[in-house]
Design a protein around this motif. Sequence first.
Motif, short mmCIF file in Angstrom:
data_model
loop_
_atom_site.label_atom_id
_atom_site.label_comp_id
_atom_site.label_asym_id
_atom_site.label_seq_id
_atom_site.Cartn_x
_atom_site.Cartn_y
_atom_site.Cartn_z
N ARG A 92 0.83 -1.21 0.00
CA ARG A 92 0.00 0.00 0.00
C ARG A 92 0.86 1.26 0.00
N THR A 93 1.98 1.24 0.71
CA THR A 93 2.89 2.38 0.73
C THR A 93 3.39 2.70 -0.67
N LEU A 94 3.83 1.67 -1.39
CA LEU A 94 4.33 1.88 -2.74
C LEU A 94 3.21 2.22 -3.72
N ARG A 95 2.07 1.58 -3.55
CA ARG A 95 0.93 1.82 -4.45
C ARG A 95 0.42 3.26 -4.31
N GLU A 96 0.46 3.79 -3.09
CA GLU A 96 -0.02 5.15 -2.87
C GLU A 96 0.84 6.16 -3.64
N SER A 97 2.16 5.95 -3.65
CA SER A 97 3.04 6.86 -4.40
C SER A 97 2.70 6.83 -5.88
N LEU A 98 2.42 5.65 -6.42
CA LEU A 98 2.06 5.53 -7.83
C LEU A 98 0.71 6.21 -8.11
N ALA A 99 -0.24 5.99 -7.22
CA ALA A 99 -1.57 6.56 -7.43
C ALA A 99 -1.53 8.09 -7.40
N ILE A 100 -0.80 8.66 -6.44
CA ILE A 100 -0.71 10.11 -6.31
C ILE A 100 -0.15 10.73 -7.58
N ASN A 101 0.78 10.03 -8.20
CA ASN A 101 1.44 10.56 -9.40
C ASN A 101 0.82 10.06 -10.70
N GLY A 102 -0.30 9.34 -10.61
CA GLY A 102 -1.02 8.91 -11.79
C GLY A 102 -0.26 7.90 -12.64
#
Length: 245
Positions: A92-102
């Motif tokens: 989730r930590t890594l996925r959140e960074s990807l989601a924030i940056n599209g």
Amino acid sequence: MIDIEKASIRFRTKTGHVDAVRDVTLRVEEGEVFGLVGESGSGKSTLLRALAGLTPLSEGSMRIASHTDKRDVQMVFQDPYGSLHPRFTVDRTLRESLAINGIGDQDARILAALAEVGLGAAYRFRYPHQLSDGQRQRVSIARALIVEPRVLLLDEPTSALDVSMQAEILNLLRRLHAQRKLTMILVSHNLAVVGFLCQRVAVMKEGGIVEQLAIEAVRARDVRHEYTRRLLMATDGYSRESRTS
């Protein structure tokens, strides 16, 4: 890549104000690893936080390349436990960074990021408390790199680790720099750490830069300022103690 011109940072206090950074000018070339060293309170971490956009300047300017967006500059913090959400898995930590940056293709990117920092897929759904300090710092580095930045800001990334883990993280950062051609700024109080990773170094004292040196000059003890000499002596003592402990 990085151009800082007469930067000053002032904090208000109940009794007045504190000049945390005073009239700092420095330039970092693209692909360079640049060190900021000094004792606690010298202003080095405050300057790094300003580069990350976390602390405003009072005077002066900072410019990071041209045509950069927010994901081009990422930061790795000193405390690998405090910088990770305790209720988020690594995934989730890594996925959140990807989601924030599209950024898409998230599953593949997460697995690749873990592999790049030396963590297998088995760590993907673990929580921070299930990891060692060194593993947590690897996750922090993976979180920074997963959005493919051009600049990596490192705030004492090994100071909370034991000596063996410090060596592992420094070797990882050196490899990542070579592979990705990243521009890095490393903040540390330890000149031995800076000497291992950096090409040039600025020595900070009481918010200002007292001298800038090529790392070869640091290794040769060819320094001009007495404060830098004291830092070298402190580093020598730390290194001897580490080798004998």
